[in-house]
Design a protein around this motif. Structure first.
Motif, short mmCIF file in Angstrom:
data_model
loop_
_atom_site.label_atom_id
_atom_site.label_comp_id
_atom_site.label_asym_id
_atom_site.label_seq_id
_atom_site.Cartn_x
_atom_site.Cartn_y
_atom_site.Cartn_z
N GLU A 185 1.80 -45.39 -6.07
CA GLU A 185 2.95 -44.66 -6.39
C GLU A 185 2.78 -43.54 -5.64
O GLU A 185 1.90 -43.20 -4.99
N VAL A 186 3.87 -42.69 -4.98
CA VAL A 186 3.97 -41.41 -4.42
C VAL A 186 3.91 -40.43 -5.50
O VAL A 186 4.86 -40.24 -6.31
N GLY A 187 2.63 -39.86 -5.76
CA GLY A 187 2.57 -38.97 -6.60
C GLY A 187 1.24 -39.24 -7.53
O GLY A 187 0.53 -40.05 -7.26
N ARG A 188 0.97 -38.33 -8.53
CA ARG A 188 -0.12 -38.44 -9.50
C ARG A 188 -1.42 -38.64 -8.65
O ARG A 188 -2.36 -39.42 -9.09
N ASN A 189 -1.55 -37.92 -7.58
CA ASN A 189 -2.95 -38.07 -6.82
C ASN A 189 -4.23 -37.49 -7.59
O ASN A 189 -4.10 -36.35 -7.96
N MET A 190 -5.29 -38.55 -7.42
CA MET A 190 -6.55 -37.95 -7.90
C MET A 190 -7.42 -39.17 -7.46
O MET A 190 -7.38 -40.09 -7.59
N THR A 191 -8.59 -38.43 -6.74
CA THR A 191 -9.45 -39.52 -6.30
C THR A 191 -11.09 -38.81 -6.43
O THR A 191 -11.29 -37.59 -6.46
N ALA A 192 -11.84 -39.62 -6.74
CA ALA A 192 -13.38 -39.02 -6.98
C ALA A 192 -14.38 -39.78 -6.09
O ALA A 192 -14.21 -41.02 -5.89
N VAL A 193 -15.22 -38.98 -5.64
CA VAL A 193 -16.11 -39.50 -4.67
C VAL A 193 -17.55 -39.30 -5.32
O VAL A 193 -17.76 -38.23 -5.83
N ARG A 194 -18.24 -40.36 -5.54
CA ARG A 194 -19.55 -40.19 -6.23
C ARG A 194 -20.65 -40.36 -5.16
O ARG A 194 -20.76 -41.44 -4.46
N VAL A 195 -21.79 -39.62 -4.92
CA VAL A 195 -22.63 -39.63 -4.17
C VAL A 195 -23.73 -39.60 -4.97
O VAL A 195 -24.22 -38.54 -5.39
N HIS B 12 -0.17 -32.90 -6.67
CA HIS B 12 -1.90 -32.72 -6.28
C HIS B 12 -2.37 -31.64 -7.40
O HIS B 12 -3.57 -31.62 -7.39
N VAL B 13 -1.61 -30.75 -7.70
CA VAL B 13 -2.30 -29.89 -8.89
C VAL B 13 -1.32 -30.11 -10.06
O VAL B 13 -2.21 -29.09 -11.31
N GLY B 14 -0.57 -30.64 -10.46
CA GLY B 14 0.13 -30.60 -11.76
C GLY B 14 -0.42 -30.90 -12.97
O GLY B 14 -0.21 -30.59 -14.16
N ALA B 15 -1.47 -31.65 -12.88
CA ALA B 15 -2.22 -32.06 -14.19
C ALA B 15 -3.59 -31.03 -14.38
O ALA B 15 -4.29 -31.35 -15.23
N ALA B 16 -3.78 -30.07 -13.39
CA ALA B 16 -4.96 -29.10 -13.60
C ALA B 16 -5.10 -28.56 -14.95
O ALA B 16 -6.07 -28.52 -15.48
N GLY B 17 -3.62 -28.07 -15.59
CA GLY B 17 -3.90 -27.27 -16.91
C GLY B 17 -4.46 -28.47 -18.00
O GLY B 17 -4.99 -28.03 -18.98
N ALA C 197 -3.51 -44.32 0.91
CA ALA C 197 -3.08 -43.88 -0.42
C ALA C 197 -1.74 -43.17 -0.59
O ALA C 197 -1.04 -43.28 0.99
N HIS C 198 -1.43 -42.59 -1.42
CA HIS C 198 0.18 -41.91 -1.49
C HIS C 198 1.32 -42.65 -1.19
O HIS C 198 2.13 -42.34 -0.66
N GLN C 199 1.08 -43.97 -1.49
CA GLN C 199 2.38 -44.85 -1.60
C GLN C 199 2.33 -45.89 -2.64
O GLN C 199 1.28 -46.01 -3.36
N SER C 200 3.34 -46.60 -2.79
CA SER C 200 3.42 -47.93 -3.65
C SER C 200 2.71 -48.83 -3.01
O SER C 200 2.31 -48.91 -2.04
#
Ligand SMILES: [Zn+2]
Length: 415
Positions: A13-23, A60-65, A377-380
């Motif tokens: 989807e466009v929205g709800r962005n979150m990605t994690a990188v594990r090293v 990109h920041v709206g779920a930080a809270g 990313a950032h698309q349907s």
């Protein structure tokens, strides 16, 4: 060393962005977008070393809270973005807030360095964060366009992207919003020229002019302020989010916002509207929230005649934004357009330039970075396809070095 990317949100989807990188055992989280909490079902494997925000848009920041306090890790952002993040966190948040300017880097774990590359987007303070790992750089490419003549701030730092490409980019997470559109996205100077042209065209109306754009689009708001003055009208910023971003912009020294009347509260907005009504609507240009026809925003209330100033014949509404393609927005906006038409209000629509790369910009970025792996990313799911086609035309192969992921999957980059 094992390196994985977890595609948590924003891959369908466009929205709800979150990605994690594990090293190895270290994890770095990029972005926490609005409405994301329900999709983050499981804990991340490994120890979260940092939560990094690319820019201050709510997707990109709206779920930080809601999400930031789940991790015992510092939040890292540019100073402007951090102000927006703080507004999402509320006073209860007790974690560390670390600001870093574009062009700088810091160590965040064993052999891990975080760098911010300056990019141009539809808000200020935007960066593409880069995680330097022992196997190469992971470039988090959300969101940007290639603007070489922005009206505020510096041009995009292409020299740095070229240098990263030469040093070796392991993976590139890319913003595919406009990948299906040919050509290149014009810069903000073009948007300013469109704003100026449109406002001059309606300057002599006897009524009030109401312009609406994304409050976070500081450059666009500054263009509206400047062009309002050029046509002899006093600009007034109206609406809660307009006040938030204008205050933040003034705090960071954007002079355009210093002497502009700005009203966020309902009472304050009504007071400003009474002044417009009493002093003469032909002397004002209101820069208001409500371009997506959000029911409680200022513009829809003016259109519904629920305020001290009701819109009618002689008044002009300028939309300097696109409708976010979501069924609710489309329906609301169509209803607002009908209401404005019934009231005899003239409408100027599409006075806008997107903040996202089109095909030409995507090709330019691939040429600069030459990433070993691409993660669109950032698309349907369908919206990602044009990007895959563009990458395939450059020799990438789906499933080999282009990974089309759903939300909640894991991509292994190195073992
Ligand atoms: Zn954005």
């Amino acid at each position: 060393m094992e390196i994985e990317i977890a595609t948590i949100g924003g891959y369908e989807e466009v929205g709800r962005n979150m990605t994690a990188v594990r090293v190895g055992s270290d994890v770095v989280v990029f972005d926490m977008g609005l409405d994301l909490a329900p999709v983050v079902r499981r804990d991340l494997d490994g120890e979260v070393r940092a939560v990094v925000f690319s820019h201050g848009h709510l997707d990109h920041v709206g779920a930080a809270g809601v999400l930031a306090e789940r991790y015992d890790a510092p939040l890292i952002a540019t100073p402007f973005t951090m102000e927006i993040v703080k507004g999402e966190l509320g006073a209860r948040f007790a974690g560390d807030l670390v600001t870093m300017a574009a062009g700088e880097g810091m160590d965040i774990g064993d052999g891990l360095e975080l760098e911010f590359v300056h990019v141009t987007h539809s808000t200020v303070g935007a960066v593409n964060p880069v995680l330097h790992t022992p196997a190469g750089a992971v470039v988090y490419g959300l969101d940007k366009r290639l603007d070489h003549d922005p009206v505020l701030g510096d041009p995009i730092d292409m020299a740095r992207f070229e240098a990263l490409g030469e040093a070796g980019v392991l993976a590139y997470v890319e913003d595919c919003t406009n990948a299906g559109r040919d050509g290149r996205t014009p810069g903000e100077a073009v948007a300013r020229a469109r704003v100026r042209d449109t406002l001059r065209g309606v300057a002599d109306t006897d009524g009030v002019i109401v312009a609406s754009t994304f409050a976070s689009h500081v450059s666009r708001v500054s263009s509206l302020v400047e062009c309002a003055r050029e046509i002899g009208r006093e600009p007034i910023l109206l609406g809660h989010s307009m006040e938030t971003y204008a205050r933040t912009a003034a705090h960071f020294g954007y002079p355009e916002f210093e002497d502009v009347e700005t009203r966020g509260s309902r009472v304050g907005v009504e007071r400003a509207l009474r002044r417009v009504r009493n002093e003469g609507r032909e002397d004002f240009l209101l820069i208001a929230t409500g371009h997506q026809a959000e029911p409680r925003a200022v513009l829809p209330r003016l259109a519904r005649a629920e305020s001290a100033l009701a819109l009618g014949a002689g008044d002009v509404v300028v939309f300097s934004a696109r409708v976010i393609p979501d069924p609710v927005n489309r329906r609301r906006r169509a209803a607002l357009d009908r209401r404005l038409e019934r009231r005899g209000v003239r409408v100027r629509d599409g006075v806008h330039v997107s903040g996202h790369l089109r095909a030409t910009g995507h090709r330019r970025m691939l040429r600069a970075l030459e990433p070993r792996t691409l993660i669109p990313a950032h698309q349907s799911v369908e919206g990602i396809e044009p990007y895959v086609a563009l990458a395939e035309a450059r020799g990438y192969e789906r499933g080999e070095d282009v990974h089309v992921a759903r939300n909640g999957t894991t991509i292994t980059l190195a073992e």
